[in-house]
Design a protein around this motif. Structure first.
Motif, PDB file in Angstrom:
ATOM      1  N   ALA A  55       0.822  -1.217   0.000  1.00 19.79           N
ATOM      2  CA  ALA A  55       0.000   0.000   0.000  1.00 19.79           C
ATOM      3  C   ALA A  55       0.854   1.264   0.000  1.00 19.79           C
ATOM      4  O   ALA A  55       0.331   2.363  -0.167  1.00 19.79           O
ATOM      5  N   GLY A  56       2.173   1.107   0.182  1.00 22.08           N
ATOM      6  CA  GLY A  56       3.058   2.262   0.141  1.00 22.08           C
ATOM      7  C   GLY A  56       3.677   2.644   1.461  1.00 22.08           C
ATOM      8  O   GLY A  56       4.419   3.624   1.538  1.00 22.08           O
ATOM      9  N   LEU A  57       3.383   1.895   2.508  1.00 17.80           N
ATOM     10  CA  LEU A  57       3.977   2.202   3.804  1.00 17.80           C
ATOM     11  C   LEU A  57       5.387   1.626   3.887  1.00 17.80           C
ATOM     12  O   LEU A  57       5.749   0.731   3.123  1.00 17.80           O
ATOM     13  N   THR A  58       6.168   2.130   4.806  1.00 19.33           N
ATOM     14  CA  THR A  58       7.516   1.626   5.052  1.00 19.33           C
ATOM     15  C   THR A  58       7.483   0.690   6.260  1.00 19.33           C
ATOM     16  O   THR A  58       6.480   0.636   6.986  1.00 19.33           O
ATOM     17  N   LEU A  59       8.587  -0.019   6.492  1.00 18.50           N
ATOM     18  CA  LEU A  59       8.650  -0.881   7.676  1.00 18.50           C
ATOM     19  C   LEU A  59       8.481  -0.072   8.956  1.00 18.50           C
ATOM     20  O   LEU A  59       7.842  -0.525   9.909  1.00 18.50           O
ATOM     21  N   ASP A  60       9.040   1.126   8.989  1.00 15.64           N
ATOM     22  CA  ASP A  60       8.853   1.979  10.163  1.00 15.64           C
ATOM     23  C   ASP A  60       7.376   2.314  10.355  1.00 15.64           C
ATOM     24  O   ASP A  60       6.878   2.330  11.485  1.00 15.64           O
ATOM     25  N   ASP A  61       6.683   2.589   9.252  1.00 12.83           N
ATOM     26  CA  ASP A  61       5.248   2.875   9.332  1.00 12.83           C
ATOM     27  C   ASP A  61       4.481   1.660   9.856  1.00 12.83           C
ATOM     28  O   ASP A  61       3.545   1.790  10.641  1.00 12.83           O
ATOM     29  N   VAL A  62       4.876   0.480   9.407  1.00 12.03           N
ATOM     30  CA  VAL A  62       4.179  -0.758   9.763  1.00 12.03           C
ATOM     31  C   VAL A  62       4.228  -1.001  11.271  1.00 12.03           C
ATOM     32  O   VAL A  62       3.307  -1.593  11.836  1.00 12.03           O
ATOM     33  N   ARG A  63       5.245  -0.513  11.943  1.00 12.69           N
ATOM     34  CA  ARG A  63       5.361  -0.722  13.397  1.00 12.69           C
ATOM     35  C   ARG A  63       4.135  -0.219  14.155  1.00 12.69           C
ATOM     36  O   ARG A  63       3.760  -0.773  15.181  1.00 12.69           O
ATOM     37  N   VAL A  64       3.508   0.833  13.647  1.00 13.61           N
ATOM     38  CA  VAL A  64       2.308   1.375  14.296  1.00 13.61           C
ATOM     39  C   VAL A  64       1.195   0.332  14.313  1.00 13.61           C
ATOM     40  O   VAL A  64       0.348   0.328  15.198  1.00 13.61           O
ATOM     41  N   PHE A  65       1.222  -0.572  13.338  1.00 17.53           N
ATOM     42  CA  PHE A  65       0.164  -1.567  13.200  1.00 17.53           C
ATOM     43  C   PHE A  65       0.467  -2.870  13.949  1.00 17.53           C
ATOM     44  O   PHE A  65      -0.302  -3.823  13.847  1.00 17.53           O
ATOM     45  N   LEU A  66       1.567  -2.921  14.696  1.00 18.13           N
ATOM     46  CA  LEU A  66       1.945  -4.147  15.414  1.00 18.13           C
ATOM     47  C   LEU A  66       0.802  -4.779  16.207  1.00 18.13           C
ATOM     48  O   LEU A  66       0.612  -5.996  16.144  1.00 18.13           O
ATOM     49  N   ALA A  86      -0.765   6.696   7.698  1.00 17.27           N
ATOM     50  CA  ALA A  86      -1.100   6.573   6.281  1.00 17.27           C
ATOM     51  C   ALA A  86      -1.183   7.941   5.613  1.00 17.27           C
ATOM     52  O   ALA A  86      -0.689   8.128   4.491  1.00 17.27           O
ATOM     53  N   LEU A  87      -1.781   8.905   6.278  1.00 16.94           N
ATOM     54  CA  LEU A  87      -1.880  10.251   5.709  1.00 16.94           C
ATOM     55  C   LEU A  87      -0.508  10.913   5.601  1.00 16.94           C
ATOM     56  O   LEU A  87      -0.220  11.599   4.608  1.00 16.94           O
ATOM     57  N   ASP A  88       0.344  10.707   6.601  1.00 18.68           N
ATOM     58  CA  ASP A  88       1.704  11.243   6.532  1.00 18.68           C
ATOM     59  C   ASP A  88       2.477  10.619   5.372  1.00 18.68           C
ATOM     60  O   ASP A  88       3.187  11.308   4.638  1.00 18.68           O
ATOM     61  N   ARG A  89       2.343   9.298   5.203  1.00 20.23           N
ATOM     62  CA  ARG A  89       3.044   8.616   4.108  1.00 20.23           C
ATOM     63  C   ARG A  89       2.501   9.102   2.769  1.00 20.23           C
ATOM     64  O   ARG A  89       3.249   9.309   1.821  1.00 20.23           O
ATOM     65  N   LEU A  90       1.178   9.309   2.666  1.00 19.60           N
ATOM     66  CA  LEU A  90       0.579   9.814   1.436  1.00 19.60           C
ATOM     67  C   LEU A  90       1.133  11.194   1.096  1.00 19.60           C
ATOM     68  O   LEU A  90       1.447  11.475  -0.064  1.00 19.60           O
ATOM     69  N   ALA A  91       1.311  12.041   2.099  1.00 17.96           N
ATOM     70  CA  ALA A  91       1.882  13.370   1.867  1.00 17.96           C
ATOM     71  C   ALA A  91       3.308  13.258   1.336  1.00 17.96           C
ATOM     72  O   ALA A  91       3.691  13.981   0.410  1.00 17.96           O
ATOM     73  N   VAL A  92       4.100  12.344   1.902  1.00 12.84           N
ATOM     74  CA  VAL A  92       5.475  12.139   1.435  1.00 12.84           C
ATOM     75  C   VAL A  92       5.464  11.658  -0.018  1.00 12.84           C
ATOM     76  O   VAL A  92       6.225  12.154  -0.857  1.00 12.84           O
ATOM     77  N   LEU A  93       4.605  10.692  -0.309  1.00 13.88           N
ATOM     78  CA  LEU A  93       4.532  10.174  -1.679  1.00 13.88           C
ATOM     79  C   LEU A  93       4.074  11.248  -2.657  1.00 13.88           C
ATOM     80  O   LEU A  93       4.614  11.358  -3.767  1.00 13.88           O
ATOM     81  N   ASN A  94       3.105  12.048  -2.263  1.00 13.68           N
ATOM     82  CA  ASN A  94       2.646  13.138  -3.139  1.00 13.68           C
ATOM     83  C   ASN A  94       3.761  14.148  -3.406  1.00 13.68           C
ATOM     84  O   ASN A  94       3.908  14.644  -4.523  1.00 13.68           O
TER      85      ASN A  94
END
Length: 150
Positions: A55-66, A86-94
């Motif tokens: 979905a575009g998240l990083t491993l660091d992002d995935v930690r939130v979903f542990l 997810a919104l922060d990652r979307l902003a980075v990708l945009n």
């Protein structure tokens, strides 16, 4: 199950599984022979990790979903923390897309100025007509000796 079996069951590689383990996203026990041994729930966890990465998240992002990696992440209602990540990652990708779009537009403009008849406007893909163009950080050196600034 052993690492190769888990890799096969989840469509990933043993190397990726070791990386997820090093990142603290999955865990294993060590058998007497030193091999990693995973329980059946690890397959669910790895599939969820791969779903979030796809979905575009990083491993660091995935930690939130542990806390929810052992369930059905795709069907679960989003948590406020998950939405924020997810919104922060979307902003980075945009931002990255905008940066790449600007670079592509500058390159297209430069190429149109030098080789207007070789650019196909329908897909912004230059027709391949150069034998060996050398690309540097600031320009494209054409085989004929000219340069195109980027």
């Amino acid at each position: 199950m052993r690492i190769g079996e888990l890799a096969k069951a989840t469509g990933t590689t043993a190397r990726a599984l070791r990386h997820y383990e090093q990142a603290g996203l999955i865990s294993s026990e060590r058998a007497a022979n030193g091999y990693r041994s995973y329980d059946e729930q690890a397959a669910v966890r790895v599939r969820n990790i791969r779903h979030l990465l796809a979905a575009g998240l990083t491993l660091d992002d995935v930690r939130v979903f542990l806390p929810c990696l052992d369930g059905d992440v795709a069907a679960a209602p989003p948590s406020p923390a998950g939405l924020r990540v997810a919104l922060d990652r979307l902003a980075v990708l945009n931002e990255r897309i905008a940066t790449h779009t600007d670079a592509r537009d500058r390159l297209e403009t430069a190429l149109r100025g030098k080789t207007a008849s070789h650019i196909r406007p329908r897909d912004l893909t230059p027709a391949v007509t150069f034998q060996c163009a050398v690309v540097s950080a600031r320009s494209i050196v054409l085989p004929c000796g000219g340069t195109v600034p980027v």
